[in-house]
Enzyme design. Structure first.
Site, mmCIF file in Angstrom:
data_model
loop_
_atom_site.group_PDB
_atom_site.id
_atom_site.type_symbol
_atom_site.label_atom_id
_atom_site.label_comp_id
_atom_site.label_asym_id
_atom_site.label_seq_id
_atom_site.Cartn_x
_atom_site.Cartn_y
_atom_site.Cartn_z
ATOM 1 N N LYS A 184 13.370 -0.171 29.613
ATOM 2 C CA LYS A 184 13.489 -1.638 29.712
ATOM 3 C C LYS A 184 12.748 -2.298 28.553
ATOM 4 C CE LYS A 184 12.585 -5.790 32.364
ATOM 5 N NZ LYS A 184 11.924 -6.463 33.479
ATOM 6 N N PHE A 219 11.502 -6.374 38.359
ATOM 7 C CA PHE A 219 11.196 -7.504 39.240
ATOM 8 C C PHE A 219 12.265 -8.572 39.044
ATOM 9 C CE2 PHE A 219 9.565 -10.701 36.200
ATOM 10 C CZ PHE A 219 9.361 -9.915 35.076
ATOM 11 N N GLY A 220 12.129 -9.666 39.765
ATOM 12 C CA GLY A 220 13.006 -10.830 39.583
ATOM 13 C C GLY A 220 14.487 -10.489 39.674
ATOM 14 N N GLU A 233 1.408 -26.537 35.619
ATOM 15 C CA GLU A 233 2.704 -27.057 36.009
ATOM 16 C C GLU A 233 3.659 -26.918 34.830
ATOM 17 O OE1 GLU A 233 4.510 -30.860 38.082
ATOM 18 O OE2 GLU A 233 2.330 -30.991 37.811
ATOM 19 N N HIS A 279 14.283 -8.674 26.535
ATOM 20 C CA HIS A 279 13.868 -9.922 25.901
ATOM 21 C C HIS A 279 12.357 -9.924 25.650
ATOM 22 C CE1 HIS A 279 13.608 -9.895 30.176
ATOM 23 N NE2 HIS A 279 13.047 -11.088 30.300
ATOM 24 N N LYS A 330 4.520 -8.432 34.723
ATOM 25 C CA LYS A 330 4.552 -8.921 33.334
ATOM 26 C C LYS A 330 3.378 -8.323 32.566
ATOM 27 C CE LYS A 330 6.572 -13.564 33.238
ATOM 28 N NZ LYS A 330 6.290 -14.987 32.968
ATOM 29 N N ASP A 390 6.995 -17.285 28.678
ATOM 30 C CA ASP A 390 7.875 -18.062 29.541
ATOM 31 C C ASP A 390 9.252 -17.464 29.366
ATOM 32 O OD1 ASP A 390 7.836 -20.257 31.509
ATOM 33 O OD2 ASP A 390 9.499 -20.967 30.273
ATOM 34 N N SER A 391 9.862 -17.115 30.472
ATOM 35 C CA SER A 391 11.098 -16.364 30.374
ATOM 36 C C SER A 391 12.060 -16.789 31.460
ATOM 37 C CB SER A 391 10.797 -14.870 30.473
ATOM 38 O OG SER A 391 9.918 -14.616 31.542
HETATM 39 P P1 IMP Z 1 7.967 -17.592 34.441
HETATM 40 O O1 IMP Z 1 6.936 -16.673 35.002
HETATM 41 O O2 IMP Z 1 7.734 -19.028 34.713
HETATM 42 O O3 IMP Z 1 8.208 -17.317 32.987
HETATM 43 O O4 IMP Z 1 9.299 -17.266 35.237
HETATM 44 C C1 IMP Z 1 10.168 -16.331 34.794
HETATM 45 C C2 IMP Z 1 11.179 -16.008 35.894
HETATM 46 O O5 IMP Z 1 12.355 -15.530 35.229
HETATM 47 C C3 IMP Z 1 10.694 -14.858 36.764
HETATM 48 O O6 IMP Z 1 10.107 -15.311 37.947
HETATM 49 C C4 IMP Z 1 11.991 -14.115 37.058
HETATM 50 O O7 IMP Z 1 12.660 -14.724 38.115
HETATM 51 C C5 IMP Z 1 12.799 -14.338 35.786
HETATM 52 N N1 IMP Z 1 12.548 -13.251 34.811
HETATM 53 C C6 IMP Z 1 11.906 -13.332 33.614
HETATM 54 N N2 IMP Z 1 11.849 -12.142 33.014
HETATM 55 C C7 IMP Z 1 12.450 -11.282 33.852
HETATM 56 C C8 IMP Z 1 12.689 -9.876 33.780
HETATM 57 O O8 IMP Z 1 12.314 -9.168 32.853
HETATM 58 N N3 IMP Z 1 13.360 -9.375 34.832
HETATM 59 C C9 IMP Z 1 13.796 -10.108 35.894
HETATM 60 N N4 IMP Z 1 13.573 -11.399 36.014
HETATM 61 C C10 IMP Z 1 12.911 -11.997 34.998
#
Ligand code: IMP
Length: 202
Positions: free
Chosen positions: A172, A149-150, A40, A177, A12, A69-70
């Protein structure tokens, strides 16, 4: 200007540096300024969680703090995993386990989805900037690509015929988003900075 990122996610951080670096904004991880808070995420919206994280790190560091937050919202699952994307399936799963579970749960279902990112920046003077970005797509039938990632390997862009994980980081950022939210944030930050200069005593 230096912003502290309320996150431990280096990927990120890289996506943020790539966009905000162009306007002379430096972003570093909270660990790089000695902040070890694990906020939390008790909110039920991206906006609430993003604010919780940015505010906690701003208070702990005394510096302007930015949070993203995503998550991935899948229509057939009523918007899930949404704000729970990082925790989907419980603590025993890693990224691969989470997207495999998603593919399993989506068998035989429509596959439209979108990624959402809400960026919040909290300043020590109490001011707050928030920006939201969304990227529509579909969930692939199998993972493809090595980047990102993710959920990137299963997030498919029909117009590009590729998943997020098959794009270069620049591609990307152009459509994601987070890229969209960061460009909105960048505009708001420019207004914030020039407004502060106008308010400053001479
Ligand atoms: P956060 O860090 O609590 O906002 O969790 C966001 C979660 O959403 C991440 O751990 C990923 O699983 C997913 N996520 C958010 N943005 C992305 C992205 O750009 N690619 C893939 N997964 C994402």
């Amino acid at each position: 200007m230096k912003l502290v990122l309320a996150s431990k996610n280096e990927k990120k951080l890289r996506e943020m540096q790539e966009i905000l670096g162009h306007m002379g904004v430096e972003v570093c991880l909270q660990s790089q300024v000695g902040v070890d808070v694990d906020v939390e995420e008790t909110g039920t919206t991206f906006e609430e969680n993003s604010l919780l994280k940015a505010k906690a790190v701003m208070e702990a560091s005394g510096m302007p703090a930015i949070a993203d937050d995503s998550g991935l919202c899948v229509d057939a699952l009523g918007g899930a995993p949404g704000v729970y994307s990082a925790r989907y399936g419980g603590p025993g799963l890693d990224d691969v386990g989470r997207y495999r579970l998603l593919l399993e749960n989506l068998k035989g279902q429509p596959r439209s989805a979108r990624f959402v990112s809400v960026i919040t920046c909290c300043f020590p003077d109490g001011s707050v900037i928030t920006a939201r970005g969304e990227c529509p797509g579909t969930i692939a039938f199998a993972p493809m690509g090595e980047g990102g990632f993710g959920y990137d390997p299963v997030f498919f862009l029909p117009e590009r015929k590729k998943t997020f994980a098959q794009l270069t980081p620049e591609e990307k950022n152009e459509i994601s988003h987070r890229g969209q939210a960061l460009r909105k944030f960048q505009k708001a930050l420019e207004g914030h900075v020039s407004g502060a200069a106008e308010r400053a005593p001479v």
